[in-house]
Structure formats: C-alpha cells, structure tokens
Scaffold this active site. Structure first.
Site, PDB file in Angstrom:
ATOM      1  N   ASP A 150       0.805  -1.230   0.000  1.00 24.32           N
ATOM      2  CA  ASP A 150       0.000   0.000   0.000  1.00 24.32           C
ATOM      3  C   ASP A 150       0.842   1.287   0.000  1.00 24.32           C
ATOM      4  O   ASP A 150       0.324   2.361  -0.310  1.00 24.32           O
ATOM      5  CB  ASP A 150      -0.922   0.025   1.224  1.00 24.32           C
ATOM      6  CG  ASP A 150      -1.811  -1.206   1.309  1.00 24.32           C
ATOM      7  OD1 ASP A 150      -1.991  -1.867   0.277  1.00 24.32           O
ATOM      8  OD2 ASP A 150      -2.313  -1.497   2.408  1.00 24.32           O
ATOM      9  N   ARG A 179     -16.729  -2.302 -18.638  1.00 16.89           N
ATOM     10  CA  ARG A 179     -16.404  -3.532 -17.915  1.00 16.89           C
ATOM     11  C   ARG A 179     -15.589  -3.170 -16.678  1.00 16.89           C
ATOM     12  O   ARG A 179     -14.844  -2.185 -16.681  1.00 16.89           O
ATOM     13  CB  ARG A 179     -15.561  -4.473 -18.789  1.00 16.89           C
ATOM     14  CG  ARG A 179     -16.317  -5.028 -19.980  1.00 16.89           C
ATOM     15  CD  ARG A 179     -17.292  -6.118 -19.537  1.00 16.89           C
ATOM     16  NE  ARG A 179     -17.903  -6.769 -20.676  1.00 16.89           N
ATOM     17  CZ  ARG A 179     -19.040  -6.390 -21.265  1.00 16.89           C
ATOM     18  NH1 ARG A 179     -19.688  -5.318 -20.835  1.00 16.89           N
ATOM     19  NH2 ARG A 179     -19.520  -7.064 -22.288  1.00 16.89           N
TER      20      ARG A 179
HETATM   21  O1  F6P Z   1      -2.359  -4.067   3.233  1.00 14.76           O
HETATM   22  C1  F6P Z   1      -2.202  -4.869   2.118  1.00 14.76           C
HETATM   23  C2  F6P Z   1      -3.518  -5.256   1.528  1.00 14.76           C
HETATM   24  O2  F6P Z   1      -3.286  -6.073   0.405  1.00 14.76           O
HETATM   25  C3  F6P Z   1      -4.455  -4.087   1.177  1.00 14.76           C
HETATM   26  O3  F6P Z   1      -4.110  -3.481  -0.044  1.00 14.76           O
HETATM   27  C4  F6P Z   1      -5.787  -4.768   1.168  1.00 14.76           C
HETATM   28  O4  F6P Z   1      -6.822  -3.838   1.440  1.00 14.76           O
HETATM   29  C5  F6P Z   1      -5.665  -5.791   2.279  1.00 14.76           C
HETATM   30  O5  F6P Z   1      -4.278  -6.016   2.463  1.00 14.76           O
HETATM   31  C6  F6P Z   1      -6.343  -7.106   2.014  1.00 14.76           C
HETATM   32  O6  F6P Z   1      -6.212  -7.890   3.153  1.00 14.76           O
HETATM   33  P1  F6P Z   1      -6.552  -9.441   3.212  1.00 14.76           P
HETATM   34  O7  F6P Z   1      -5.477 -10.159   2.463  1.00 14.76           O
HETATM   35  O8  F6P Z   1      -6.532  -9.743   4.657  1.00 14.76           O
HETATM   36  O9  F6P Z   1      -7.863  -9.621   2.536  1.00 14.76           O
END
Ligand code: F6P
Length: 371
Positions: free
Chosen positions: A147, A275
C-alpha cells in the site's frame, strides 16, 4: 548515529537470539528481507529464530532456527517463507503477557518485525517487553506493505512489484479495451491509500485515476469519469476507449460507476460498454522486482545492525524526506516507531504532507492523462 530521540538499550552479545517475523498482508520482497536478516545476523554471531505466521507464531511458540541454507534461494520468491497472519490477540493484556513469557522461554533478545501498519503497532508493544538477557527487547521494524502507507519511509517493501504487476495487467486490459472500444474500470488494492492507483495510473497512461485523498464526493467522481468518457467517444476524437484506475479506498463501488456510465453514455454513444476488473490479491503475489529485492535487503541489513547495537522501538526507513541517515547505509534512516505510526495514520487519512504532495503530483499530470 547521534539522534538522542532514538531509543537504545544494551547491544546484543555474541550468541544472542534475534527473532524475525513477517506479519500482516504479505508483500513481494519479504523473503529478501528474511534472507538478509538471517545472513547478516549469522555473520554477526547471532542465533536467528524465524517466527512462523507473525505474532500468532510468537504467541504460540511456533518457530524455527534459520541457517544459511534455509534462505539461500528465497530472494526470488513472492510471499514469505515464514508465513504471515493478522493476529489480534496481541493487542490484549493477556496477549502481551503471553508474548513476554514466550520471549523468555525461547531466549529471544531482539526481534526484527517485517510488515505494515498493524505489524509496526505490534512492534511498539514488543518494544515495551523484556529480553531474555534482562535488557529491553531490541525491536526494529522494516516497512513492508504494497500500500505504501507506512510513515517516514518513501518506499515500503512490495510496492514496486505491485506497481509493475498492475501496469502489466492494465497493458493487457488496454488491448481488449481497444479491440472492443470499451470503457474499463480497473480497481487496485491499497486499502485507504491511493498511491498504487496513482503511480500505476500514470505509468499505464490511464485516462482517469480515482483516489480517496483528493476528497471528491461521489457525484464529483462520477462527473470526472463521465466527462473523460464523453471526450473519448466524441465525434472526431479517434480514441474510443477509456481506462479508469480506481483505488480500493474510494468508497464509490466500481459497479456503481459502470451503471452510471451505462445510463449516461448509451443514449449519446450507442453500443458503448463498460467492464469492471478488480485485480485484488493478484497484485500482492509474484516474484519481487530487482528494486524490491534491493530495498528489502538494504532495509533488513540496517535493521539487523541497529538491533545488534541495541536500538529498539525504531524502524529502518528508505530514503526518508528528513532524518539523519544511518552509518550502515546512506539511503536508510532510523525513526522512532511512535513517529512512524503517527505519520502512517496521517497518510491513511490523507492529512499528511506526503499525501498532499501525492495529490498535487496527480493533479499536475491529470490534464495529460485524459487528453
Ligand atoms: O495491506 C495490504 C492489503 O493487500 C491491502 O491493499 C488490502 O486492502 C488488504 O491487504 C487485504 O487484506 P486481506 O489479504 O486480509 O484480505
């Protein structure tokens, strides 16, 4: 390092145990960090203890001693050799007491925590515990999250690979968008932070990038995409395709944008179709780029050396805008975890100067994006 604001306790003695864990969402490059922690730690005469599945493994006493051969080839692979988890028990009083018991039981004197916001919050808690040698536990964080929302570090491990994965995916989507003269909305991960959408939007020549930090209302976001689409399909534009990159943190659902475009465009542009592609966890996997391998290796190197010298409650940051660079690497600085977490919160809610600069950068190129 002369920064008096950084916390320091006794250096690690030869033969002391340095634990390492990866926690939270995995990020490509975590393995490069594990490799470096192991190799540099062993070279410094430390014993390296790999904690499985982040804080869960720490509380359950689940781990393995790491040797050179365990980490030899792992730099090439995404994911994490040690596994990861999001562990909430650690936030409770009982969880902290259990962690303290495990640290003494397993003879742990320092911990390198590789992860993002939640993991570094846990690292702060760890830094309040006692090491098995009676000193304070040496705790050094290494920022890892696709992120790019970890404060004080211009880059976190995994961001470069995720950005490249997104650009590769959008390049492919662009082929089919062009063939069918369609509008595509591509949603990318990033939690509350729009960084991945912003940089991959620029690098993939998107027409519109939707991100939370600009603070636009849903109506304003819809007006933005509609106007880009109208320009693309206007007589004589010669374009007839639209790529919209939407950050996960934008609360307006991609399907709602599609419905809006379908309803508004069809009367004027017959046959136009929209889409939606949500890239999701695809963005988190894959072999790390050379950049991620390098950043991870250098941050981890500084983290081990900082722990060995007795630093605690700190994080190794990559090319921060401020801060005294470490003696071990000219691109790495140490920051207190309290400052890191405060800045992380500001990046996530969009009030940080870093977020404002990112928004300004995007606004600067927006005119070019949608030509
Ligand atoms: O923080 C990394 C991340 O991939 C975010 O971009 C995303 O919102 C979240 O983790 C998803 O988390 P999980 O793998 O627990 O669904």
């Amino acid at each position: 390092m002369n920064d008096p604001s950084l916390d320091k306790t006794k250096p690690l003695a030869a033969g002391a145990t340095l634990a390492v864990l990866t926690s939270g969402g995995d990020a490509p490059g975590m393995n490069a960090a594990l490799r470096t922690v192991t190799k540099i730690g062993l070279a410094r005469g430390l014993r390296i203890w790999g904690v499985r599945h982040g804080y869960r493994g720490l509380l359950d006493g689940d781990g393995v001693e790491l040797h050179h051969r365990d980490v030899d080839q792992i730099i090439r692979y995404g994911g994490t050799l040690l596994g990861s988890a999001r562990e909430l028990r650690f936030r409770t009083e009982e969880g902290r007491a259990l962690a303290q018991r495990r640290i003494v039981e397993q003879g742990i004197d320092g911990v390198v925590v590789v992860g993002g916001d939640g993991s570094l919050t846990g690292a702060r808690v760890l830094a309040g515990l006692q090491a098995s040698d009676g000193a304070r536990l040496r705790v050094v964080g290494v920022p890892a999250s696709i992120d790019n929302d970890v404060g004080c570090s211009s880059l976190s491990i995994g961001v470069d690979t995720a950005m490249n994965t997104i650009v590769e995916a959008i390049d492919k989507i662009a082929d089919t968008a062009r063939a069918h003269e369609r509008v595509f909305i591509v949603e990318v991960m990033g939690r509350d932070c729009g960084y991945l959408a912003m940089v991959s939007g620029i690098a993939s020549s998107a027409d519109v990038v939707l991100y939370r930090e600009r603070g636009l209302s849903h109506d304003e976001l819809l007006a933005q995409v509609e106007s880009a689409a109208r320009r693309a399909y206007a007589d004589g534009s010669g374009k007839r395709m639209v790529l919209i990159v939407k950050a996960e943190g934008v609360s307006l659902p991609a399907e709602a944008i599609k419905r809006h475009l379908d309803a508004r465009l069809r009367p004027d542009v017959p046959n136009v179709e929209t889409r939606v592609t949500v890239l999701g966890h695809l963005v988190r996997g894959g072999a790390p780029t050379a950049m991620d391998r390098l950043v991870a290796s250098r941050l981890a190197n500084a983290a081990v050396l900082a722990a060995a010298e007795g630093y605690t409650d700190v994080m190794a940051a990559w090319r921060p805008p401020t801060g005294e660079r470490s003696p071990w690497d000219p691109d790495v600085a140490l920051f207190g975890l309290e400052e890191v977490l405060a800045e992380t919160a500001a990046i996530r809610d969009g009030t940080s100067a870093v977020s404002r600069k990112r928004v300004a950068l995007l606004q600067g190129v927006e005119a070019v994006l949608s030509l």
